[in-house]
Design an enzyme around this catalytic site. Structure first.
Site, PDB file in Angstrom:
ATOM      1  CG  ASP A  66      -2.074   0.993   1.448  1.00 24.59           C
ATOM      2  OD1 ASP A  66      -2.265   1.697   0.114  1.00 24.59           O
ATOM      3  OD2 ASP A  66      -2.606   1.269   2.414  1.00 24.59           O
ATOM      4  CE  LYS A  68      -3.783   5.179   1.261  1.00 25.72           C
ATOM      5  NZ  LYS A  68      -3.025   4.282   2.064  1.00 25.72           N
ATOM      6  CB  ILE A  72       4.141  13.850 -13.625  1.00 22.95           C
ATOM      7  CG1 ILE A  72       5.775  13.531 -13.556  1.00 22.95           C
ATOM      8  CG2 ILE A  72       4.102  15.137 -13.082  1.00 22.95           C
ATOM      9  CD1 ILE A  72       6.754  14.146 -14.428  1.00 22.95           C
ATOM     10  N   PRO A  73       2.653  11.261 -14.596  1.00 27.86           N
ATOM     11  CG  PRO A  73       1.019  11.477 -16.330  1.00 27.86           C
ATOM     12  CD  PRO A  73       1.897  12.224 -15.393  1.00 27.86           C
ATOM     13  CG  ASN A  74       8.272   9.409 -17.249  1.00 31.08           C
ATOM     14  OD1 ASN A  74       8.224   8.335 -17.930  1.00 31.08           O
ATOM     15  ND2 ASN A  74       9.454   9.989 -16.799  1.00 31.08           N
ATOM     16  CD  GLN A 202     -10.175   3.403   9.970  1.00 37.72           C
ATOM     17  OE1 GLN A 202     -10.989   4.283   9.434  1.00 37.72           O
ATOM     18  NE2 GLN A 202      -9.173   2.829   9.385  1.00 37.72           N
ATOM     19  NE  ARG A 223      -5.618   1.361  14.504  1.00 36.01           N
ATOM     20  CZ  ARG A 223      -6.029   2.434  14.329  1.00 36.01           C
ATOM     21  NH1 ARG A 223      -6.062   3.422  15.316  1.00 36.01           N
ATOM     22  NH2 ARG A 223      -6.634   2.750  13.235  1.00 36.01           N
TER      23      ARG A 223
END
Ligand code: C5P
Length: 245
Positions: A66, A68, A72-74, A202, A223
């Site tokens: 994970d 994330k 930029i695309p490149n 949360q 958790r």
């Protein structure tokens, strides 16, 4: 064709807030009924590819990485490509990176690592409605979420990470486009944690059975499992009701 699967086999255990030796001890004790773990940015930056290979080779776990990714695309495509030698099956990118970024991600994924499913992250659950208005000027959050899910659908992104409360919206988008995404949901707590105030940070949560019932393919649980007094009892609770898949 449908078959019965254990809920714990569709629950990814988030390895957050642990130092390395605690993590090894936890992995050592994690029952085989929990084949999946989620490794986040914190652990990956600290321990890198060695940790991923160890989790896979020594503990024989399946891995959701994970990270994330968002740039930029490149840059995102190249960064993703540098993970192609890893034994991971899911990697996250931000849907907010836009269509060109998501297309570049799919190109790299298809050319170099089609064993990996890309999961798009919509808005972070740490942003509430006020933040979305302040940062992006968003007033209709449902519409904003749907826009992001549509981006996932039109770019061939394999799945999304979403709150279980967003599952009905995604289903609408899937129906409109006649496509299905893999839906992975964090924000899960057991009933006694919900009634006893054990939500941590949360804000809106559902119990595992409710989330599967709404159509989640996988859950992410941190958790509730990693800090459980008796993890086997929690796994039994997860599996008390099986799901058809
Ligand atoms: O401990 P808890 O079950 O709350 O952990 C949830 C995990 O899911 C954490 O690793 C958190 O970073 C992740 N996550 C989340 N909400 C998102 C995306 C990821 O809680 N929207």
């Amino acid at each position: 064709m449908t078959s019965t699967v254990l809920n714990s086999a569709r629950t990814m255990v988030a390895l957050d807030n642990m130092d390395l030796s605690t993590m090894h001890a936890f992995l050592e004790s994690l029952p085989k009924e929990c084949p999946w773990v989620k490794v986040g940015l914190e652990q990956y930056l600290a321990h890198g590819k060695t940790l991923i290979n160890t989790i896979h080779d020594k503990y024989e776990k399946r891995i959701f990485l994970d990270l994330k990714l968002h740039d930029i695309p490149n840059t995102v495509a190249k960064s993703l490509g540098s993970l192609s030698d890893l034994p991971v099956e899911f990697i996250t990118v931000h849907l907010g990176g836009g269509k060109a970024m998501l297309e570049a991600v799919q190109k790299t994924r298809n050319e170099k690592m089609d064993h990996v499913k890309i999961l798009g992250v919509s808005f972070l659950t740490s942003l509430d409605k006020l933040d979305l208005k302040e940062v992006f000027g968003i007033t209709n959050t449902d519409e904003a979420f749907k826009r992001l899910f549509n981006l996932a659908l039109i770019t061939g992104t394999q799945g999304v990470v979403c709150s279980p409360f967003e599952l009905p919206l995604i289903k609408e988008s899937e129906k409109e486009r006649n496509k299905v995404l893999t839906k992975v949901c964090p924000g899960i707590r057991f009933n006694d944690e919900i009634t006893g105030g054990g939500l941590g940070d949360q804000k809106r949560v559902l119990n595992p059975h409710e989330a599967f019932g709404l159509g989640a393919d996988f859950l992410v649980m941190g958790r509730s499992l990693t800090q459980a007094n008796d993890i086997q009892a929690r796994i039994n609770e997860l599996n008390a009701r099986s799901s058809l898949k």
